[in-house]
Design an enzyme around this catalytic site. Structure first.
Site, mmCIF file in Angstrom:
data_model
loop_
_atom_site.group_PDB
_atom_site.id
_atom_site.type_symbol
_atom_site.label_atom_id
_atom_site.label_comp_id
_atom_site.label_asym_id
_atom_site.label_seq_id
_atom_site.Cartn_x
_atom_site.Cartn_y
_atom_site.Cartn_z
ATOM 1 N N HIS A 1 0.812 -1.219 0.000
ATOM 2 C CA HIS A 1 0.000 0.000 0.000
ATOM 3 C C HIS A 1 0.842 1.263 0.000
ATOM 4 O O HIS A 1 0.345 2.340 -0.296
ATOM 5 C CB HIS A 1 -0.907 0.036 1.242
ATOM 6 C CG HIS A 1 -1.885 -1.084 1.283
ATOM 7 N ND1 HIS A 1 -2.034 -1.880 2.379
ATOM 8 C CD2 HIS A 1 -2.748 -1.544 0.364
ATOM 9 C CE1 HIS A 1 -2.966 -2.790 2.142
ATOM 10 N NE2 HIS A 1 -3.406 -2.603 0.926
ATOM 11 N N HIS A 2 2.074 1.173 0.409
ATOM 12 C CA HIS A 2 3.003 2.310 0.461
ATOM 13 C C HIS A 2 2.420 3.462 1.276
ATOM 14 O O HIS A 2 2.503 4.631 0.886
ATOM 15 C CB HIS A 2 3.373 2.776 -0.947
ATOM 16 C CG HIS A 2 3.739 1.657 -1.863
ATOM 17 N ND1 HIS A 2 4.835 0.856 -1.656
ATOM 18 C CD2 HIS A 2 3.136 1.173 -2.968
ATOM 19 C CE1 HIS A 2 4.898 -0.055 -2.602
ATOM 20 N NE2 HIS A 2 3.882 0.111 -3.400
ATOM 21 N N CYS A 3 1.826 3.127 2.398
ATOM 22 C CA CYS A 3 1.211 4.110 3.309
ATOM 23 C C CYS A 3 0.108 4.918 2.630
ATOM 24 O O CYS A 3 -0.105 6.085 2.952
ATOM 25 C CB CYS A 3 2.271 5.034 3.905
ATOM 26 S SG CYS A 3 3.495 4.160 4.888
ATOM 27 N N ALA A 4 -0.547 4.305 1.655
ATOM 28 C CA ALA A 4 -1.626 4.986 0.936
ATOM 29 C C ALA A 4 -2.815 4.044 0.753
ATOM 30 O O ALA A 4 -3.411 3.982 -0.314
ATOM 31 C CB ALA A 4 -1.118 5.481 -0.411
ATOM 32 N N GLU A 5 -3.144 3.301 1.808
ATOM 33 C CA GLU A 5 -4.225 2.318 1.702
ATOM 34 C C GLU A 5 -5.560 2.928 1.275
ATOM 35 O O GLU A 5 -6.256 2.351 0.434
ATOM 36 C CB GLU A 5 -4.369 1.558 3.017
ATOM 37 C CG GLU A 5 -5.287 0.369 2.902
ATOM 38 C CD GLU A 5 -5.273 -0.504 4.148
ATOM 39 O OE1 GLU A 5 -6.093 -1.441 4.177
ATOM 40 O OE2 GLU A 5 -4.476 -0.254 5.068
#
Length: 151
Positions: A108-112
């Site tokens: 998610h790369h801190c972008a869920e």
């Protein structure tokens, strides 16, 4: 942390020193200083130009792969490329690339919330820095295409 210590009493130092436990990280700060010297000697403009050139090259080369889908194609993007290939799960792509010796990030790369909004479970992310080469991008492209053919 401590201003003075005796058997009878401990006096804590004043702020902010009372929250700084132990010896300051002089090794880390010395390393940081050397790294800054190194970057300054190369020049931020040269580093940015090299990273931009690598990003353009990678976008072009990866774009040749069947089923490639980029997420984020801004003209002045940083040297990070998020992508998906066909219906291959990003974790599968990342795991198989890792087995080929190619390092990428997946998830998610801190972008869920964004991933949910896009209706995807995550992406594969490749990033480039001043020490990367076009040959390494060629290896990434070859690896992604090899994984694509497995599916």
């Amino acid at each position: 942390m401590i201003q003075s210590v005796s058997f009878e009493k401990t006096t804590f130092n004043e702020l902010p020193f009372k929250f700084e436990a132990g010896t300051p990280d002089y090794i880390g700060t010395t390393g940081l200083a050397k790294a800054l010297d190194y970057v300054s000697a190369i020049g931020l403009e040269q580093i940015a130009a090299h990273e931009h050139e690598l990003t353009i090259y990678a976008m072009q080369r990866l774009g040749e792969i069947e089923g490639m889908r980029f997420l984020g194609e801004a003209a002045h993007k940083s040297s990070v490329i998020s992508f998906l290939v066909g219906n291959i799960h990003p974790f599968d792509m990342g795991t198989l690339l890792d087995r080929l010796g190619i390092a990428v990030r997946t998830g998610h790369h801190c972008a869920e919330p964004l991933m949910r909004r896009l209706g995807i479970e995550g992406t594969v992310r490749a990033s480039f820095a001043m020490y990367n080469t076009k040959e390494e991008i060629d290896a990434l492209v070859a690896g992604v295409d090899r994984v694509r053919k497995m599916f």
